[in-house]
Design a protein around this motif. Structure first.
Motif, PDB file in Angstrom:
ATOM      1  N   VAL A  20       0.836  -1.207   0.000  1.00 40.92           N
ATOM      2  CA  VAL A  20       0.000   0.000   0.000  1.00 40.92           C
ATOM      3  C   VAL A  20       0.867   1.252   0.000  1.00 40.92           C
ATOM      4  CG1 VAL A  20      -1.763   1.274   1.259  1.00 40.92           C
ATOM      5  CG2 VAL A  20      -1.875  -1.229   1.163  1.00 40.92           C
ATOM      6  N   ALA A  21       1.882   1.265   0.857  1.00 37.45           N
ATOM      7  CA  ALA A  21       2.775   2.433   0.907  1.00 37.45           C
ATOM      8  C   ALA A  21       3.562   2.577  -0.382  1.00 37.45           C
ATOM      9  CB  ALA A  21       3.714   2.314   2.101  1.00 37.45           C
ATOM     10  N   PHE A  22       3.934   1.439  -0.984  1.00 40.36           N
ATOM     11  CA  PHE A  22       4.726   1.508  -2.215  1.00 40.36           C
ATOM     12  C   PHE A  22       3.910   2.075  -3.376  1.00 40.36           C
ATOM     13  CE2 PHE A  22       6.032  -0.537  -6.219  1.00 40.36           C
ATOM     14  CZ  PHE A  22       7.314  -0.047  -6.327  1.00 40.36           C
ATOM     15  N   ARG A  27       6.594   8.626  -6.367  1.00 41.35           N
ATOM     16  CA  ARG A  27       7.496   8.130  -7.403  1.00 41.35           C
ATOM     17  C   ARG A  27       6.881   6.933  -8.136  1.00 41.35           C
ATOM     18  NH1 ARG A  27      11.394   6.569  -4.504  1.00 41.35           N
ATOM     19  NH2 ARG A  27      12.410   8.583  -4.320  1.00 41.35           N
ATOM     20  N   THR A  28       6.230   6.054  -7.399  1.00 42.69           N
ATOM     21  CA  THR A  28       5.585   4.899  -8.034  1.00 42.69           C
ATOM     22  C   THR A  28       4.446   5.341  -8.937  1.00 42.69           C
ATOM     23  OG1 THR A  28       6.139   3.565  -6.084  1.00 42.69           O
ATOM     24  CG2 THR A  28       4.478   2.691  -7.583  1.00 42.69           C
ATOM     25  N   MET A  33       2.341   6.204 -14.412  1.00 43.81           N
ATOM     26  CA  MET A  33       1.845   7.133 -15.429  1.00 43.81           C
ATOM     27  C   MET A  33       2.748   7.127 -16.658  1.00 43.81           C
ATOM     28  SD  MET A  33       0.715  10.314 -12.962  1.00 43.81           S
ATOM     29  CE  MET A  33       0.344  11.377 -14.360  1.00 43.81           C
ATOM     30  N   SER A  34       4.051   7.128 -16.442  1.00 42.14           N
ATOM     31  CA  SER A  34       4.985   7.081 -17.572  1.00 42.14           C
ATOM     32  C   SER A  34       4.828   5.783 -18.351  1.00 42.14           C
ATOM     33  CB  SER A  34       6.424   7.212 -17.058  1.00 42.14           C
ATOM     34  OG  SER A  34       6.610   8.423 -16.353  1.00 42.14           O
ATOM     35  N   ILE A  84       8.933  -0.467 -16.354  1.00 41.04           N
ATOM     36  CA  ILE A  84       8.762  -1.740 -15.651  1.00 41.04           C
ATOM     37  C   ILE A  84      10.025  -2.101 -14.878  1.00 41.04           C
ATOM     38  CG2 ILE A  84       8.337  -4.205 -15.948  1.00 41.04           C
ATOM     39  CD1 ILE A  84       6.649  -3.546 -18.379  1.00 41.04           C
ATOM     40  N   PHE A  85      11.180  -1.895 -15.508  1.00 43.93           N
ATOM     41  CA  PHE A  85      12.452  -2.227 -14.859  1.00 43.93           C
ATOM     42  C   PHE A  85      12.649  -1.422 -13.583  1.00 43.93           C
ATOM     43  CE2 PHE A  85      16.924  -1.080 -14.248  1.00 43.93           C
ATOM     44  CZ  PHE A  85      17.478  -2.329 -14.021  1.00 43.93           C
ATOM     45  N   PHE A  86      12.399  -0.116 -13.638  1.00 39.41           N
ATOM     46  CA  PHE A  86      12.631   0.720 -12.469  1.00 39.41           C
ATOM     47  C   PHE A  86      11.548   0.534 -11.407  1.00 39.41           C
ATOM     48  CE2 PHE A  86      15.359   2.987 -15.498  1.00 39.41           C
ATOM     49  CZ  PHE A  86      16.504   3.084 -14.728  1.00 39.41           C
ATOM     50  N   LEU A  87      10.364   0.086 -11.788  1.00 39.55           N
ATOM     51  CA  LEU A  87       9.372  -0.284 -10.781  1.00 39.55           C
ATOM     52  C   LEU A  87       9.864  -1.482  -9.964  1.00 39.55           C
ATOM     53  CD1 LEU A  87       5.911   0.072 -12.574  1.00 39.55           C
ATOM     54  CD2 LEU A  87       6.622   1.210 -10.470  1.00 39.55           C
ATOM     55  N   ILE A  88      10.410  -2.471 -10.662  1.00 43.60           N
ATOM     56  CA  ILE A  88      10.953  -3.637  -9.962  1.00 43.60           C
ATOM     57  C   ILE A  88      12.162  -3.240  -9.115  1.00 43.60           C
ATOM     58  CG2 ILE A  88      11.988  -5.921 -10.281  1.00 43.60           C
ATOM     59  CD1 ILE A  88      10.378  -6.179 -12.853  1.00 43.60           C
TER      60      ILE A  88
END
Length: 237
Positions: A20-22, A27-28, A33-34, A84-88
């Motif tokens: 939930v916090a993530f 930034r997430t 959105m990007s 996707i990479f930077f989300l992981i």
């Protein structure tokens, strides 16, 4: 607010992952959105960005310039995968124990976000220019016009999101570069930092110790006069 620690992360393993916090972190949200914006850009070009007029050859709706369509698809797919990479990476970032690895991750984020911002700016200017040069005769029945306008609009939105991500990565890098943030917060406090604790002894003096695990030898101060009074007397014969 960034958590205190090296490059925006606390001590590795100190805080469990909170979904939930993530996913509510700014930034997430910007990365999501990007991700959506880049998907819209290359999807519009692939699906409706090419038309054929009296032949089997497909022409790009942006002034029949194939480079414009290819550029939009390339940047869109690259930023789609990068998001996707930077989300992981953001998920695993707090568990990285090495400060050097955290620094590399933040620098990679900073470099990619800055490059993506520049590429989207170039793409917005390029596609807008080519669309402005497109005549109505090249698009019978306004084929692909909605897709072209949507592509240009989401290119502009992508500029904003990636610029903000660049500033966020720059802030993390500058904050983490301050050595005062991670030279002591990720180490256990030394024993010498414990407060000195005085303990009484029999003659009224005190012993000062800095060892928090040393137990006091006595809990009560003894009076020499009481010891004399309580001395046993030999029986008289």
């Amino acid at each position: 607010m960034e958590p205190a620690g090296a490059y925006g992360a606390r001590k590795a393993g100190s805080v469990p992952f909170d979904p939930v916090a993530f996913f509510t972190h700014p930034r997430t949200i910007l990365r999501l959105m990007s991700w959506v914006f880049s998907m819209v850009v290359f999807s519009c070009i692939v699906n409706e960005g090419y038309i054929n007029i009296g032949s089997e050859r497909l022409l790009c709706v942006f002034n029949n310039n194939a480079d414009a369509c290819n550029y939009g698809v390339t940047v869109g797919v690259a930023c789609f995968v990068g998001s996707i990479f930077f989300l992981i990476l953001d998920i695993y970032f707090p568990s990285i124990s090495s400060v050097k690895d955290r620094r590399r991750a933040v620098m990679l984020d900073l470099g990619f976000s800055g490059l993506a911002s520049f590429l989207w700016f170039v793409g917005f200017c390029f596609l807008a220019n080519q669309w402005q040069a497109t005549s109505a005769d090249e698009l019978p029945l306004a084929q692909g016009s909605d897709a072209a306008r949507a592509t240009i609009a989401f290119c502009f939105f992508s500029i904003l999101t990636w610029v903000v991500l660049t500033l966020s990565a720059l802030r993390r890098f500058l904050t983490g570069s301050n050595t005062n943030l991670f030279t002591w917060q990720h180490l256990d406090p030394p024993l010498g930092s414990a407060r000195a604790t005085p303990y009484p002894i029999a003659n009224g003096a005190t012993i000062v110790t800095t060892n928090p695990y040393q137990a006091p030898p006595f809990t009560e101060t003894l009076d020499p006069q009481k010891l004399t009074q309580q001395r046993p007397v030999a029986p008289a014969f």
